[in-house]
Design a protein around this motif. Structure first.
Motif, PDB file in Angstrom:
ATOM      1  N   THR A   1       0.831  -1.205   0.000  1.00  0.00           N
ATOM      2  CA  THR A   1       0.000   0.000   0.000  1.00  0.00           C
ATOM      3  C   THR A   1       0.865   1.254   0.000  1.00  0.00           C
ATOM      4  O   THR A   1       0.587   2.215  -0.706  1.00  0.00           O
TER       5      THR A   1
ATOM      6  N   SER B   1       2.226   1.805  -3.367  1.00  0.00           N
ATOM      7  CA  SER B   1       1.266   1.608  -4.465  1.00  0.00           C
ATOM      8  C   SER B   1       1.366   2.635  -5.577  1.00  0.00           C
ATOM      9  O   SER B   1       1.285   2.282  -6.742  1.00  0.00           O
TER      10      SER B   1
ATOM     11  N   THR C   1      -6.921   4.629  -8.667  1.00  0.00           N
ATOM     12  CA  THR C   1      -6.033   4.145  -7.597  1.00  0.00           C
ATOM     13  C   THR C   1      -5.494   5.271  -6.729  1.00  0.00           C
ATOM     14  O   THR C   1      -4.589   5.073  -5.950  1.00  0.00           O
TER      15      THR C   1
END
Lengths: 273, 290
Positions: B196, B199, B282
């Motif tokens: 994460t 990311s 995203t």
């Protein structure tokens, strides 16, 4: 250093009678604990008993194995491929080889030298990161835990209006208290602190020290520190490490006023270090 | 010469100042050389392509030689399908190998994986096309979008793996330890904390891989093959924009040349849109820490 010792004399609360000392339970016991990195010695044959609901400080010059010892207590060396750990560690009488490392770390939390909140998470999410990552999602419970632990770590008043802002937007001292809140939110029995204030200013440091004092009633705390005054201020017992060996381990007051070993005396009086 | 005289010497200072300006000029020149082709391609393609662009281009099939009009609807859809298949193969394999190399990189196997990934990124795309031809087209006895997508997927793996690995290495060790110290298991730490945190960088890498794959012609020549008819069955030969552009550009017909320009423009635009879209989906309000 004479000023310092006088100050300690004044602090009656630090004084623990021999009796209560005997009664208090052992939280951590290490037997012949050694850690090697490849062939290099990290620590060797450490035998130590850490008492429950006490603050135990570990002092010593750089590279003496303070952090190595601390990190072996929650199996952090598993992450270092070169590290080899020998000897035994008992947590509340139970050999840690009986636990798997993940469950064990839930009992033994850790606060690091540099504040390390998760940068992708908000203040709120950081506090409950340990619970959320382990699958707890019920919002009403989480809300309660966040408030309780932020209050416990003395951060609530400062951040209650910005629980949703990124954790990294807080100041260094606030981040460190957030990390402490994050650690206690998984309900550990023992908290390991690896120089938790070395990256902080004096005001933040004193807040953390106050917090450590308050946490003592609920948790067993082991704190590594470079700062001898800090050890004197916050701890009940102190261990002095030198070159990977435990030189002396006794009550903080005795350690700073009347150490048994010559080496300890030289270190605490600032002759080397 | 003493340090003092070096500092004071006006002659030396003058020489250094000249050297400084020369070096700065060289840097600026190099910067221009980098930017100019890109801007030129972008404007020239837009200029030549946009005039031939109309609704028919997006909705019609190619017309036979001699007939005016027609479009590349099948090639646009075909390209999207091929990239999707490529992504389905390339992104998970790439990301997972990147994770393996970065997070579990203490054994012989991961060193081999890393080494092979590096080599794979240097393999010419046409060779990868031949590979797909060998393992999919020959056993299936026909060209197919599946083979084309497979080739594109293989092509994406090294880029995605490399960037994933690099981005994961940028995540401070202290975050992994913080997570583990909370009693979070290793794989959850990797997935929910490390991945994460990295990311945004990984998404950039994936986009780069998609953009490269979208423009590849060579690996499709004998896998997807191309098709002038409407085809959405991945079992069958399928048209793709780069293939269509290639076919049209080498043809002797002016009309087809114009359509090739339009196709090139659409291809660039498509990559651009995919970029924006993925970034939007995203996006993370706290990302950008790396």
């Amino acid at each position: 250093m004479t000023e310092e010792t006088e100050e300690i004399e004044d602090k009656e609360e630090i004084e623990i009678s021999e009796e209560s000392d005997k009664e208090s339970k052992i939280a951590i016991q290490t037997i012949d604990l050694s850690v090697y990195f490849d062939e290099r010695k990290g620590i060797e044959n450490i035998n130590m008993k850490v008492r429950k609901n006490r603050v135990t400080a570990i002092i010593g010059p750089s590279g003496c194995g303070k952090s190595t010892f601390l990190r072996s207590l929650n199996l952090m060396h598993d992450m270092t491929p070169k590290a080899r750990v020998f000897g035994e560690i008992f947590i509340h009488g139970e050999n840690i080889t009986n636990y798997n490392s993940v469950d064990m770390r839930k009992k033994v939390g850790m606060v690091f030298q540099k504040p390390n909140p998760f940068p992708t998470m908000s203040v709120y999410d950081n506090v409950i990161a340990g619970l959320k990552l382990n699958g707890m999602t019920k919002k009403s419970i989480l809300d309660e835990i966040v408030e309780k632990n932020l209050k416990h770590s003395g951060l609530w008043e400062e951040v209650k209006d910005r629980l949703k802002s990124p954790a990294v937007s807080l100041s260094g001292g606030q981040q460190q208290r957030l990390c402490i809140a994050r650690t206690i939110s998984v309900n550990p029995e023992i908290i390991l602190m690896d120089e938790p204030t070395s990256a902080l200013d004096p005001i933040s440091t004193s807040k953390i020290e106050e917090l450590i004092f308050n946490l003592k009633s609920d948790y067993t705390i082991v704190i590594v520190t470079h700062n001898m005054q800090q050890a004197a201020r916050v701890s009940d017992q102190t261990a002095f490490f030198y070159l990977g060996n435990l030189i002396e381990f006794s009550k903080t007051r005795r350690m700073f006023t009347n150490p048994k070993e010559k080496l300890t005396e030289e270190y605490v009086t600032g002759k080397f270090g | 010469m003493t340090a003092e005289s070096v500092l004071k010497s006006p002659k030396n200072l003058k020489r250094r100042k000249i050297m400084n300006s020369v070096m700065i000029s060289l840097c600026i020149a190099a910067g221009f050389i980098t930017i100019v082709p890109l801007i030129y391609i972008f404007f020239y393609t837009t200029q030549s392509g946009i005039s031939s662009l109309n609704l028919d281009f997006f909705t019609q099939l190619p017309k036979p030689v001699g007939e005016e009009g027609g479009g590349m609807a099948n090639a646009i859809v075909g390209s999207l399908i091929l990239i999707t298949i490529g992504g389905i193969i390339g992104i998970p394999v790439g990301v997972l190998s990147g994770i393996y190399i970065s997070e579990y990189s203490k054994n012989v196997l991961s060193t081999i994986v890393k080494f092979i990934t590096d080599i794979l990124s240097g393999v010419p795309s046409i060779i990868i096309g031949i590979f797909a031809y060998g393992v999919i087209v020959i056993p299936m006895q026909r060209f197919s979008a599946l083979a084309g997508g497979f080739a594109l997927g293989i092509l994406m793996i090294p880029t995605v793996a490399k960037i994933t690995e690099e981005m994961l290495r940028l995540v401070p060790q202290s975050l992994r330890e913080a997570s583990l110290a909370l009693g979070v298991s290793r794989w959850k730490t990797t997935l929910r904390v490390v991945l994460t945190t990295a990311s945004s960088g990984i998404v950039t890498g994936i986009l780069l891989a998609i953009a490269r794959a979208a423009g590849e012609t060579a690996p499709l020549l004998f896998t997807s093959f191309g098709n002038v008819y409407w085809q959405t069955n991945i079992d069958e030969p399928m048209a793709a924009l780069p293939l269509q552009i290639f076919t049209y550009a080498i043809s002797p017909f002016d009309d087809w040349h114009r359509q090739a320009w339009a196709g090139a423009f659409v291809l660039i635009f498509l990559v651009f849109i995919v970029n924006l879209l993925v970034r939007f989906v995203t996006r993370n309000k706290f990302s950008g820490n790396l």
